[in-house]
Design a protein around this motif. Structure first.
Motif, mmCIF file in Angstrom:
data_model
loop_
_atom_site.group_PDB
_atom_site.id
_atom_site.type_symbol
_atom_site.label_atom_id
_atom_site.label_comp_id
_atom_site.label_asym_id
_atom_site.label_seq_id
_atom_site.Cartn_x
_atom_site.Cartn_y
_atom_site.Cartn_z
ATOM 1 N N GLU A 85 -20.326 9.219 26.597
ATOM 2 C CA GLU A 85 -21.260 8.312 25.923
ATOM 3 C C GLU A 85 -21.099 8.288 24.410
ATOM 4 N N SER A 86 -20.019 8.858 23.903
ATOM 5 C CA SER A 86 -19.840 8.909 22.448
ATOM 6 C C SER A 86 -18.388 8.582 22.087
ATOM 7 N N PRO A 87 -18.130 8.315 20.816
ATOM 8 C CA PRO A 87 -16.785 7.915 20.393
ATOM 9 C C PRO A 87 -15.733 9.020 20.568
ATOM 10 N N SER A 88 -14.490 8.614 20.464
ATOM 11 C CA SER A 88 -13.349 9.532 20.556
ATOM 12 C C SER A 88 -13.115 10.184 19.202
ATOM 13 N N ARG A 89 -13.964 11.159 18.918
ATOM 14 C CA ARG A 89 -13.826 11.957 17.701
ATOM 15 C C ARG A 89 -14.481 13.306 17.971
ATOM 16 N N PRO A 90 -13.990 14.349 17.317
ATOM 17 C CA PRO A 90 -14.535 15.679 17.578
ATOM 18 C C PRO A 90 -15.981 15.813 17.116
ATOM 19 N N SER A 91 -16.793 16.355 17.993
ATOM 20 C CA SER A 91 -18.177 16.679 17.619
ATOM 21 C C SER A 91 -18.149 17.945 16.763
ATOM 22 N N GLU A 92 -19.275 18.302 16.208
ATOM 23 C CA GLU A 92 -19.347 19.548 15.434
ATOM 24 C C GLU A 92 -19.014 20.742 16.334
#
Length: 136
Positions: A85-92
């Motif tokens: 449900e979120s973009p293709s980028r690393p979360s914290e």
């Protein structure tokens, strides 16, 4: 640059869709020649957290995948997980848990189910840079 077979990319998408609503995860084995990384085998592992917001790879499956890579003469290129449900980028959390600066961290976003997005990241001490993926 990271090379991955289009068929493997499509299988990754299928695996991620089957795992919904949770994140899925796995390892990438392949060949490394300087800055060129060629994915030869994808190991689809169980997300033992069964969560839509984070993942933990099954330790036994992870160990078996590493043993198989050694048998096959492959190197660990990286790992992958999905973001349902979120973009293709690393979360914290992804950045905090990126323990190996030599491997690549691939994130497959299914935020838009009709247009999945796969990106590869190098993460060193919390600093993120994107690596180009070529589909072959």
């Amino acid at each position: 640059m990271l090379f991955i077979k289009r068929r493997d990319y499509l299988n990754m998408i299928s695996y991620a869709e089957q795992g919904l609503p949770n994140e899925v995860c796995g390892l990438l084995g392949g060949l490394i020649d300087g800055d060129i990384k060629i994915v030869k085998k994808i190991y689809y592992l169980t997300n033992v957290d069964a969560s839509r917001e984070h993942f933990s790879m099954d330790p036994k499956e992870q160990f078996e995948a590493i043993k198989d890579m050694r048998r096959e003469g492959l190197q660990m290129i990286g790992n992958f997980h999905s973001h349902p449900e979120s973009p293709s980028r690393p979360s914290e959390e992804d950045k905090r848990l990126a323990y190996d600066p030599k491997i690549r961290y691939l994130i497959l976003s299914l935020m838009n189910r009709h247009q999945p997005v796969l990106n590869a990241f190098e993460i060193k001490k919390g600093r993120v840079s994107i690596e180009e993926i070529q589909f072959i």
